[in-house]
Motif scaffolding. Structure first.
Motif, PDB file in Angstrom:
ATOM      1  N   PHE A   3      87.990 -32.038 104.257  1.00 15.98           N
ATOM      2  CA  PHE A   3      89.459 -32.058 104.344  1.00 15.98           C
ATOM      3  C   PHE A   3      90.037 -30.693 104.729  1.00 15.98           C
ATOM      4  CE2 PHE A   3      89.100 -35.973 101.768  1.00 15.98           C
ATOM      5  CZ  PHE A   3      89.917 -36.792 102.537  1.00 15.98           C
ATOM      6  N   ARG A   4      89.358 -29.615 104.354  1.00 14.59           N
ATOM      7  CA  ARG A   4      89.854 -28.289 104.708  1.00 14.59           C
ATOM      8  C   ARG A   4      89.821 -28.103 106.229  1.00 14.59           C
ATOM      9  NH1 ARG A   4      93.524 -25.079 102.649  1.00 14.59           N
ATOM     10  NH2 ARG A   4      92.919 -22.919 102.325  1.00 14.59           N
ATOM     11  N   GLN A   5      88.773 -28.578 106.858  1.00 15.50           N
ATOM     12  CA  GLN A   5      88.672 -28.494 108.323  1.00 15.50           C
ATOM     13  C   GLN A   5      89.747 -29.357 108.988  1.00 15.50           C
ATOM     14  OE1 GLN A   5      84.695 -29.933 108.658  1.00 15.50           O
ATOM     15  NE2 GLN A   5      83.732 -27.946 108.245  1.00 15.50           N
ATOM     16  N   ILE A   6      89.922 -30.556 108.449  1.00 13.85           N
ATOM     17  CA  ILE A   6      90.934 -31.463 109.009  1.00 13.85           C
ATOM     18  C   ILE A   6      92.326 -30.866 108.862  1.00 13.85           C
ATOM     19  CG2 ILE A   6      92.016 -33.732 108.731  1.00 13.85           C
ATOM     20  CD1 ILE A   6      89.239 -34.758 107.819  1.00 13.85           C
ATOM     21  N   GLU A   7      92.628 -30.301 107.690  1.00 16.71           N
ATOM     22  CA  GLU A   7      93.937 -29.684 107.460  1.00 16.71           C
ATOM     23  C   GLU A   7      94.163 -28.521 108.420  1.00 16.71           C
ATOM     24  OE1 GLU A   7      96.557 -27.876 103.744  1.00 16.71           O
ATOM     25  OE2 GLU A   7      94.377 -27.616 103.741  1.00 16.71           O
ATOM     26  N   ALA A   8      93.128 -27.730 108.648  1.00 12.24           N
ATOM     27  CA  ALA A   8      93.255 -26.597 109.570  1.00 12.24           C
ATOM     28  C   ALA A   8      93.600 -27.079 110.970  1.00 12.24           C
ATOM     29  CB  ALA A   8      91.951 -25.798 109.584  1.00 12.24           C
ATOM     30  N   TYR A   9      92.937 -28.136 111.419  1.00 14.89           N
ATOM     31  CA  TYR A   9      93.213 -28.654 112.765  1.00 14.89           C
ATOM     32  C   TYR A   9      94.643 -29.181 112.871  1.00 14.89           C
ATOM     33  CZ  TYR A   9      93.155 -31.457 116.956  1.00 14.89           C
ATOM     34  OH  TYR A   9      93.483 -31.980 118.177  1.00 14.89           O
ATOM     35  N   PHE A  64      92.614 -37.660 117.490  1.00 11.61           N
ATOM     36  CA  PHE A  64      92.114 -37.157 116.212  1.00 11.61           C
ATOM     37  C   PHE A  64      93.262 -36.656 115.338  1.00 11.61           C
ATOM     38  CE2 PHE A  64      90.272 -33.873 113.436  1.00 11.61           C
ATOM     39  CZ  PHE A  64      89.301 -34.634 112.795  1.00 11.61           C
ATOM     40  N   TYR A  65      94.265 -36.024 115.958  1.00 15.71           N
ATOM     41  CA  TYR A  65      95.414 -35.509 115.215  1.00 15.71           C
ATOM     42  C   TYR A  65      96.147 -36.622 114.472  1.00 15.71           C
ATOM     43  CZ  TYR A  65     100.146 -33.674 114.478  1.00 15.71           C
ATOM     44  OH  TYR A  65     101.353 -33.326 113.931  1.00 15.71           O
ATOM     45  N   GLU A  66      96.416 -37.738 115.179  1.00 19.12           N
ATOM     46  CA  GLU A  66      97.137 -38.844 114.537  1.00 19.12           C
ATOM     47  C   GLU A  66      96.342 -39.403 113.372  1.00 19.12           C
ATOM     48  OE1 GLU A  66     100.165 -39.596 115.153  1.00 19.12           O
ATOM     49  OE2 GLU A  66     100.323 -38.229 116.862  1.00 19.12           O
ATOM     50  N   ASN A  67      95.050 -39.571 113.546  1.00 16.81           N
ATOM     51  CA  ASN A  67      94.227 -40.117 112.468  1.00 16.81           C
ATOM     52  C   ASN A  67      94.003 -39.104 111.355  1.00 16.81           C
ATOM     53  OD1 ASN A  67      93.077 -42.976 113.250  1.00 16.81           O
ATOM     54  ND2 ASN A  67      93.061 -41.789 115.120  1.00 16.81           N
ATOM     55  N   ALA A  68      93.948 -37.822 111.734  1.00 18.49           N
ATOM     56  CA  ALA A  68      93.769 -36.776 110.721  1.00 18.49           C
ATOM     57  C   ALA A  68      94.952 -36.735 109.770  1.00 18.49           C
ATOM     58  CB  ALA A  68      93.581 -35.425 111.414  1.00 18.49           C
ATOM     59  N   LYS A  69      96.168 -36.906 110.302  1.00 16.34           N
ATOM     60  CA  LYS A  69      97.349 -36.924 109.434  1.00 16.34           C
ATOM     61  C   LYS A  69      97.278 -38.091 108.453  1.00 16.34           C
ATOM     62  CE  LYS A  69     100.586 -36.871 112.541  1.00 16.34           C
ATOM     63  NZ  LYS A  69     101.963 -36.865 113.096  1.00 16.34           N
TER      64      LYS A  69
END
Length: 300
Positions: A3-9, A64-69
């Motif tokens: 999640f830390r990597q996803i939040e950073a992106y 990836f951004y839309e799904n990461a959110k």
């Protein structure tokens, strides 16, 4: 992938900057870059186009951004639900609200709610009805308040309250308190100050005008503003006439800075809605807030 990597992106895309993203999540810029490099290696694709000075996501990066959110929201909601089981009512709720609710309705609503749940905090951002609705649909905030409905199937709109609308004009010899003016005369023969496209107020009054056989294209619009207060100030300064929220104009009317004009065609009450995204599990804090709205306002 964590999640830390996803939040950073997500933060890099939102801020369009590695340095600002690093500052927002209390990391060094090299750490943020490293996180995204790891993500790209794991996914086997490039997420950010590095051939320009701007931070621009690739096609895969946008997906990836839309799904990461969604993943980050699911994580946050899961944590909130566990807190709910423990009776913990603390945290933050993000709100997107159109200008009238943000400026004139939510301050009183949030004050009443805060008196009951003092550990719940709010982050309120203002946008027009269209932008606020889209923001809820893509997860930029958990709950919204709008002056109209945007039919896209992604959001659920519930009527929250109604408000009175009023036609205001400068205090000068052109207008009288004793006359009921036809809409046609006000809109065709005087400068009209409009709200911007996408505004719930504009959607409401244009629908009403059309019902009264007003040709929208023939309205003598002199300018448009993206917020109610600017419109009121423009009327105070003699730029033209306008339709605005009665609660927003109440002070300047009482002070004699503008005149509330009588109109032959009676305005209906305008509906204000609260908005949530459909088919997702909301945090328990948002559920508590929604229950408060329905109990304290929608039952009145």
């Amino acid at each position: 992938m964590n999640f830390r990597q996803i939040e950073a992106y997500v933060k890099v895309i939102e801020f369009a900057s590695f340095s600002k993203a690093a500052e927002a999540i209390y990391l060094s810029q090299p750490s943020v870059s490293a996180y995204i490099n790891v993500l790209e290696k794991e996914l086997g694709t490039t997420l950010i186009n590095r051939s320009t000075k701007e931070v621009i996501p690739t096609l895969a990066g946008k997906l990836f951004y839309e799904n990461a959110k969604e993943l980050l929201m699911l994580k946050a909601n899961t944590v909130e639900q566990v807190k709910h089981l423990l009776g913990n009512y603390s945290g933050e709720i993000n709100i997107l609200a159109s200008s009238v609710p943000a400026q004139y309705i939510l301050p009183e609503v949030l004050a009443r709610f805060h008196a009951i749940y003092p550990e719940i905090k709010f982050n309120v951002k203002s946008a027009d009805t269209l932008v606020a609705s889209r923001g809820i649909a893509i997860g930029e905030a958990e709950i919204g308040f709008t002056g109209g409905i945007i039919e896209d199937g992604k959001c659920e709109f519930k009527e929250f309250m109604t408000e009175e609308m009023v036609f205001i004009a400068p205090y000068d010899k052109e207008f009288s308190d004793d006359i009921s003016y036809p809409l046609e005369k006000l809109l065709y023969e005087h400068h009209y100050i409009a709200r911007e496209q996408g505004s719930g107020t504009r959607i409401w009054y244009e629908n009403f005008f059309i019902e009264q056989n007003i040709n929208i294209d023939e309205i003598n619009t002199v300018t448009s503003f993206d917020n109610t207060q600017s419109i009121i100030n423009a009327v105070v300064n003699g730029l033209g006439v306008a339709v605005v929220s009665a609660v927003a104009a109440r002070d300047v009317i009482n002070r004699g800075l503008v005149m509330a004009i009588k109109v032959k065609e009676k305005f209906p009450m305008r509906k204000i809605y609260y908005v949530r995204k459909r088919n997702i599990s909301h945090s328990h804090l948002v559920d508590v807030f929604a229950e408060f709205l329905e109990r304290e306002y929608m039952s009145e």
